[in-house]
Write a protein that holds these residues in place. Structure first.
Motif, PDB file in Angstrom:
ATOM      1  N   LEU A 158       0.826  -1.205   0.000  1.00  0.00           N
ATOM      2  CA  LEU A 158       0.000   0.000   0.000  1.00  0.00           C
ATOM      3  C   LEU A 158       0.865   1.262   0.000  1.00  0.00           C
ATOM      4  N   THR A 159       1.959   1.223   0.758  1.00  0.00           N
ATOM      5  CA  THR A 159       2.861   2.379   0.789  1.00  0.00           C
ATOM      6  C   THR A 159       3.478   2.619  -0.583  1.00  0.00           C
ATOM      7  N   LEU A 160       3.903   1.542  -1.241  1.00  0.00           N
ATOM      8  CA  LEU A 160       4.471   1.674  -2.586  1.00  0.00           C
ATOM      9  C   LEU A 160       3.435   2.195  -3.571  1.00  0.00           C
ATOM     10  N   ALA A 161       2.196   1.699  -3.453  1.00  0.00           N
ATOM     11  CA  ALA A 161       1.138   2.166  -4.349  1.00  0.00           C
ATOM     12  C   ALA A 161       0.871   3.656  -4.136  1.00  0.00           C
ATOM     13  N   CYS A 162       0.867   4.092  -2.871  1.00  0.00           N
ATOM     14  CA  CYS A 162       0.658   5.518  -2.583  1.00  0.00           C
ATOM     15  C   CYS A 162       1.787   6.369  -3.155  1.00  0.00           C
ATOM     16  N   LEU A 163       3.024   5.888  -3.007  1.00  0.00           N
ATOM     17  CA  LEU A 163       4.166   6.632  -3.542  1.00  0.00           C
ATOM     18  C   LEU A 163       4.097   6.732  -5.063  1.00  0.00           C
ATOM     19  N   LEU A 164       3.723   5.628  -5.719  1.00  0.00           N
ATOM     20  CA  LEU A 164       3.598   5.661  -7.172  1.00  0.00           C
ATOM     21  C   LEU A 164       2.502   6.622  -7.617  1.00  0.00           C
ATOM     22  N   VAL A 204       1.390   9.363  -5.818  1.00  0.00           N
ATOM     23  CA  VAL A 204       1.644  10.750  -5.416  1.00  0.00           C
ATOM     24  C   VAL A 204       2.885  11.333  -6.097  1.00  0.00           C
ATOM     25  N   THR A 205       3.853  10.493  -6.467  1.00  0.00           N
ATOM     26  CA  THR A 205       5.109  10.998  -7.018  1.00  0.00           C
ATOM     27  C   THR A 205       4.923  11.900  -8.246  1.00  0.00           C
ATOM     28  N   PRO A 206       4.103  11.522  -9.244  1.00  0.00           N
ATOM     29  CA  PRO A 206       3.926  12.441 -10.387  1.00  0.00           C
ATOM     30  C   PRO A 206       3.361  13.800  -9.981  1.00  0.00           C
ATOM     31  N   LEU A 207       2.445  13.799  -8.996  1.00  0.00           N
ATOM     32  CA  LEU A 207       1.881  15.066  -8.533  1.00  0.00           C
ATOM     33  C   LEU A 207       2.946  15.918  -7.858  1.00  0.00           C
ATOM     34  N   LEU A 208       3.746  15.293  -6.994  1.00  0.00           N
ATOM     35  CA  LEU A 208       4.809  16.040  -6.314  1.00  0.00           C
ATOM     36  C   LEU A 208       5.838  16.556  -7.305  1.00  0.00           C
ATOM     37  N   TYR A 209       6.151  15.760  -8.325  1.00  0.00           N
ATOM     38  CA  TYR A 209       7.112  16.222  -9.325  1.00  0.00           C
ATOM     39  C   TYR A 209       6.535  17.381 -10.147  1.00  0.00           C
ATOM     40  N   MET A 210       5.218  17.357 -10.387  1.00  0.00           N
ATOM     41  CA  MET A 210       4.592  18.467 -11.096  1.00  0.00           C
ATOM     42  C   MET A 210       4.728  19.762 -10.289  1.00  0.00           C
ATOM     43  N   VAL A 211       4.520  19.672  -8.969  1.00  0.00           N
ATOM     44  CA  VAL A 211       4.702  20.847  -8.108  1.00  0.00           C
ATOM     45  C   VAL A 211       6.155  21.307  -8.147  1.00  0.00           C
ATOM     46  N   SER A 212       7.091  20.351  -8.084  1.00  0.00           N
ATOM     47  CA  SER A 212       8.510  20.702  -8.162  1.00  0.00           C
ATOM     48  C   SER A 212       8.847  21.363  -9.491  1.00  0.00           C
ATOM     49  N   LEU A 213       8.307  20.820 -10.560  1.00  0.00           N
ATOM     50  CA  LEU A 213       8.566  21.380 -11.891  1.00  0.00           C
ATOM     51  C   LEU A 213       8.047  22.805 -12.012  1.00  0.00           C
ATOM     52  N   SER A 214       6.912  23.078 -11.356  1.00  0.00           N
ATOM     53  CA  SER A 214       6.329  24.420 -11.442  1.00  0.00           C
ATOM     54  C   SER A 214       7.155  25.464 -10.701  1.00  0.00           C
ATOM     55  N   LEU A 215       8.076  25.022  -9.837  1.00  0.00           N
ATOM     56  CA  LEU A 215       8.903  25.948  -9.050  1.00  0.00           C
ATOM     57  C   LEU A 215      10.336  26.012  -9.545  1.00  0.00           C
ATOM     58  N   GLN A 216      10.630  25.360 -10.669  1.00  0.00           N
ATOM     59  CA  GLN A 216      11.982  25.366 -11.215  1.00  0.00           C
ATOM     60  C   GLN A 216      12.165  26.516 -12.206  1.00  0.00           C
ATOM     61  N   THR A 217      13.418  26.807 -12.497  1.00  0.00           N
ATOM     62  CA  THR A 217      13.735  27.763 -13.552  1.00  0.00           C
ATOM     63  C   THR A 217      13.662  27.058 -14.902  1.00  0.00           C
ATOM     64  N   GLN A 218      13.622  27.840 -15.969  1.00  0.00           N
ATOM     65  CA  GLN A 218      13.581  27.235 -17.300  1.00  0.00           C
ATOM     66  C   GLN A 218      14.844  26.420 -17.572  1.00  0.00           C
ATOM     67  N   GLY A 219      15.977  26.888 -17.051  1.00  0.00           N
ATOM     68  CA  GLY A 219      17.220  26.151 -17.245  1.00  0.00           C
ATOM     69  C   GLY A 219      17.185  24.784 -16.582  1.00  0.00           C
ATOM     70  N   GLU A 220      16.598  24.706 -15.392  1.00  0.00           N
ATOM     71  CA  GLU A 220      16.507  23.419 -14.693  1.00  0.00           C
ATOM     72  C   GLU A 220      15.591  22.449 -15.427  1.00  0.00           C
ATOM     73  N   THR A 221      14.500  22.966 -15.981  1.00  0.00           N
ATOM     74  CA  THR A 221      13.578  22.075 -16.687  1.00  0.00           C
ATOM     75  C   THR A 221      14.175  21.545 -17.982  1.00  0.00           C
ATOM     76  N   LEU A 222      15.107  22.311 -18.591  1.00  0.00           N
ATOM     77  CA  LEU A 222      15.714  21.894 -19.866  1.00  0.00           C
ATOM     78  C   LEU A 222      17.095  21.275 -19.681  1.00  0.00           C
ATOM     79  N   SER A 223      17.485  21.049 -18.437  1.00  0.00           N
ATOM     80  CA  SER A 223      18.828  20.521 -18.185  1.00  0.00           C
ATOM     81  C   SER A 223      18.974  19.060 -18.569  1.00  0.00           C
ATOM     82  N   GLY A 224      17.862  18.349 -18.698  1.00  0.00           N
ATOM     83  CA  GLY A 224      17.917  16.936 -19.061  1.00  0.00           C
ATOM     84  C   GLY A 224      17.951  16.002 -17.880  1.00  0.00           C
ATOM     85  N   GLY A 225      18.112  16.519 -16.674  1.00  0.00           N
ATOM     86  CA  GLY A 225      18.114  15.697 -15.460  1.00  0.00           C
ATOM     87  C   GLY A 225      16.875  15.971 -14.634  1.00  0.00           C
ATOM     88  N   ALA A 226      16.497  14.987 -13.837  1.00  0.00           N
ATOM     89  CA  ALA A 226      15.320  15.122 -12.982  1.00  0.00           C
ATOM     90  C   ALA A 226      15.689  15.878 -11.715  1.00  0.00           C
TER      91      ALA A 226
END
Length: 277
Positions: free
Chosen positions: A19-25, A27-49
């Motif tokens: 259940l914990t793994l299922a929750c992480l799978l 929630v992770t895309p949502l959390l990454y979307m929030v992280s992506l929205s707070l990055q600079t354009q250079g960070e989003t185009l850097s090629g790394g997560a």
């Protein structure tokens, strides 16, 4: 309550891990979307997560509104989704009450005809609806976005199934006391259907908030776009501004998340009582 035996502990631990793994799978895309929205354009185009930016750029949200009329998109989505949801909450329980508690000719035939509309894909009805809206001169208007969806077969079916178990003796006693039909519906039936209304309202609002195809077809004016259409057009026109697109996605997600949190108690109860599990 049965005691937890030594044999059952490993199975319960495995269940918690899964259940914990299922929750992480989930929630992770949502959390990454929030992280992506707070990055600079250079960070989003850097090629790394980048799991979390070193310096969160909260001004991305303000920049998003400068790049496109997202305030107008939000207003359009609120008006369209809100009006359709209110119409469903007003009409679907009333029609469901009629089919659940009244006897009239061809009642079952009419109800089957309503259920049959659930089996017709929207793509089949889309072209006739578009031609109708065009003939009426309603393209690029709230009328075209709202009127075709004021009632729904699913909502009528849901409310009928919920109202049907309400005892007829309760309704008959109200009639003996001199209550009119609308008074019975308003003061006796509706208060007992709050869980079903919560389910209906939440499902309707979320579906209409995320509706993409019909607003895309019926609107060409930027001022009439809803959030899904506006966000898609923005990502096409500014395909390198992933941080701003992610910020728009977060804004689009927040209203439905808040609505689910606020109505969670009624929603869970409605899901249980209406058998939609």
């Amino acid at each position: 309550m049965a005691p937890v035996t030594d044999r059952s502990r490993p199975s319960r631990a495995a269940a918690y891990v899964l259940l914990t793994l299922a929750c992480l799978l989930t929630v992770t895309p949502l959390l990454y979307m929030v992280s992506l929205s707070l990055q600079t354009q250079g960070e989003t185009l850097s090629g790394g997560a980048v799991l979390w930016p070193d310096s969160p750029q909260f001004q991305n949200y303000a920049q998003l509104f400068e790049q496109a009329p997202f305030g107008r998109f939000i207003v359009n989505s609120v008006v369209v989704a809100g009006a359709i949801t209110l119409a469903h909450l007003a009409f679907d329980p009333l029609v469901g009450y009629v089919f659940a508690k009244f006897r009239f000719p061809f009642r079952n035939t009419l109800f089957l005809a309503i259920l049959a509309t659930l089996m017709i894909p929207f793509f089949v009805r889309m072209i006739p609806l578009y031609v109708m809206m065009s003939d009426l001169g309603w393209l690029d208007s709230y009328q075209a976005l709202i009127l075709p969806f004021l009632m729904d077969g699913f909502g009528i079916f849901l409310m009928r199934q919920f109202i049907q178990p309400i005892p007829d003796d309760l309704i008959q006693a109200a009639r003996v006391d001199g209550a009119g039909e609308f008074t019975i519906y308003w003061r006796i039936i509706l208060p007992q259907t709050k869980p079903a209304l919560a389910v209906l309202g939440l499902f309707t609002f979320v579906f209409q908030w995320n509706e993409f195809l019909w607003p895309l077809v019926t609107t060409s004016d930027e001022e009439m776009r809803t959030i899904p259409v506006g966000l898609t057009r923005f990502s096409e026109e500014h395909f390198q501004l992933w941080h701003l697109t992610a910020a728009g996605s977060v804004i689009a997600f927040l209203p439905t998340a808040l609505l689910l949190i606020l109505s969670q108690r009624y929603f869970v109860r409605g899901i249980t009582l209406t058998g939609l599990k």
